[in-house]
Design a protein around this motif. Sequence first.
Motif, PDB file in Angstrom:
ATOM      1  N   ASP A  58       0.866  -1.180   0.000  1.00 36.89           N
ATOM      2  CA  ASP A  58       0.000   0.000   0.000  1.00 36.89           C
ATOM      3  C   ASP A  58       0.901   1.229   0.000  1.00 36.89           C
ATOM      4  OD1 ASP A  58      -2.605   1.458   0.533  1.00 36.89           O
ATOM      5  OD2 ASP A  58      -1.511   1.960   2.375  1.00 36.89           O
ATOM      6  N   LYS A  59       0.785   2.067  -1.024  1.00 32.94           N
ATOM      7  CA  LYS A  59       1.722   3.179  -1.197  1.00 32.94           C
ATOM      8  C   LYS A  59       1.795   4.131   0.007  1.00 32.94           C
ATOM      9  CE  LYS A  59       3.541   5.623  -5.075  1.00 32.94           C
ATOM     10  NZ  LYS A  59       3.450   5.762  -6.500  1.00 32.94           N
ATOM     11  N   GLU A 117       9.511  -1.403  -3.591  1.00 30.17           N
ATOM     12  CA  GLU A 117       8.070  -1.222  -3.573  1.00 30.17           C
ATOM     13  C   GLU A 117       7.383  -2.462  -4.134  1.00 30.17           C
ATOM     14  OE1 GLU A 117       4.876   1.922  -5.362  1.00 30.17           O
ATOM     15  OE2 GLU A 117       6.891   2.607  -4.925  1.00 30.17           O
ATOM     16  N   HIS A 118       6.311  -2.878  -3.486  1.00 31.49           N
ATOM     17  CA  HIS A 118       5.547  -4.035  -3.909  1.00 31.49           C
ATOM     18  C   HIS A 118       4.093  -3.646  -4.087  1.00 31.49           C
ATOM     19  CE1 HIS A 118       9.120  -5.999  -2.471  1.00 31.49           C
ATOM     20  NE2 HIS A 118       8.694  -7.160  -2.904  1.00 31.49           N
ATOM     21  N   VAL A 119       3.413  -4.414  -4.914  1.00 24.09           N
ATOM     22  CA  VAL A 119       1.977  -4.252  -5.107  1.00 24.09           C
ATOM     23  C   VAL A 119       1.347  -5.632  -5.040  1.00 24.09           C
ATOM     24  CG1 VAL A 119       2.131  -2.136  -6.483  1.00 24.09           C
ATOM     25  CG2 VAL A 119       2.251  -4.341  -7.625  1.00 24.09           C
ATOM     26  N   MET A 120       0.038  -5.656  -4.874  1.00 23.89           N
ATOM     27  CA  MET A 120      -0.655  -6.935  -4.817  1.00 23.89           C
ATOM     28  C   MET A 120      -0.998  -7.391  -6.230  1.00 23.89           C
ATOM     29  SD  MET A 120      -0.829  -7.699  -1.659  1.00 23.89           S
ATOM     30  CE  MET A 120      -2.183  -8.686  -1.096  1.00 23.89           C
ATOM     31  N   ASN A 121      -0.693  -8.657  -6.560  1.00 25.96           N
ATOM     32  CA  ASN A 121      -1.109  -9.181  -7.855  1.00 25.96           C
ATOM     33  C   ASN A 121      -2.513  -9.769  -7.732  1.00 25.96           C
ATOM     34  OD1 ASN A 121      -0.876 -11.741  -6.706  1.00 25.96           O
ATOM     35  ND2 ASN A 121       0.947 -12.324  -7.856  1.00 25.96           N
ATOM     36  N   ASP A 122      -3.012 -10.330  -8.832  1.00 25.18           N
ATOM     37  CA  ASP A 122      -4.384 -10.845  -8.822  1.00 25.18           C
ATOM     38  C   ASP A 122      -4.564 -12.062  -7.914  1.00 25.18           C
ATOM     39  OD1 ASP A 122      -2.814 -12.433 -10.466  1.00 25.18           O
ATOM     40  OD2 ASP A 122      -4.312 -12.642 -12.042  1.00 25.18           O
TER      41      ASP A 122
END
Length: 167
Positions: A58-59, A117-122
């Motif tokens: 979460d940014k 930085e990470h983000v959530m994939n599907d």
Amino acid sequence: MATLTIKQAKDLGQEMVLGTAIKAKVTTVVQMLYMAHCGGDIKADKPLIALWEQCATDKPTLAVIRSIFNRVTKAVHKELDIDKPAMCVKDSKLVEVQKRGGDGGGAEGGEGTGEGEHVMNDKGEAVPAKEQTKELMAHLKVLAELHDKSNDVAVRSALKFAIANLV
């Protein structure tokens, strides 16, 4: 301007108090684990990395954890007389932040290029933001091709809007 009842204001205030308490707890934990890391405890790295990577999904939360790491690691270095910049997590490793304008990616004392930085994939997994960006660019290319081939004004307009808002 939206109205806020006294009850809503009190509830919001309670949430703020809880948020502040959680931030203080995280700061204490990061300090404790980082002191252990500096003392040679290699087991302290994994929880620090896991904490960073979870927050990196979460940014705004990434900005908070980056700030905590920056402040705490600088203070620990000063206390232990270690000549190092602040620390962050990059590629699942605890590393020194890069100075602004450097080749690396971190940003001592502020926002950088989002290293680590990470983000959530599907699938609900944290993946590096770069991987997500590659996938997004591939999808944008497909949308652009559909836009160029379409003769329907409404479809072209919708695709143009979607592409503009995704970039």
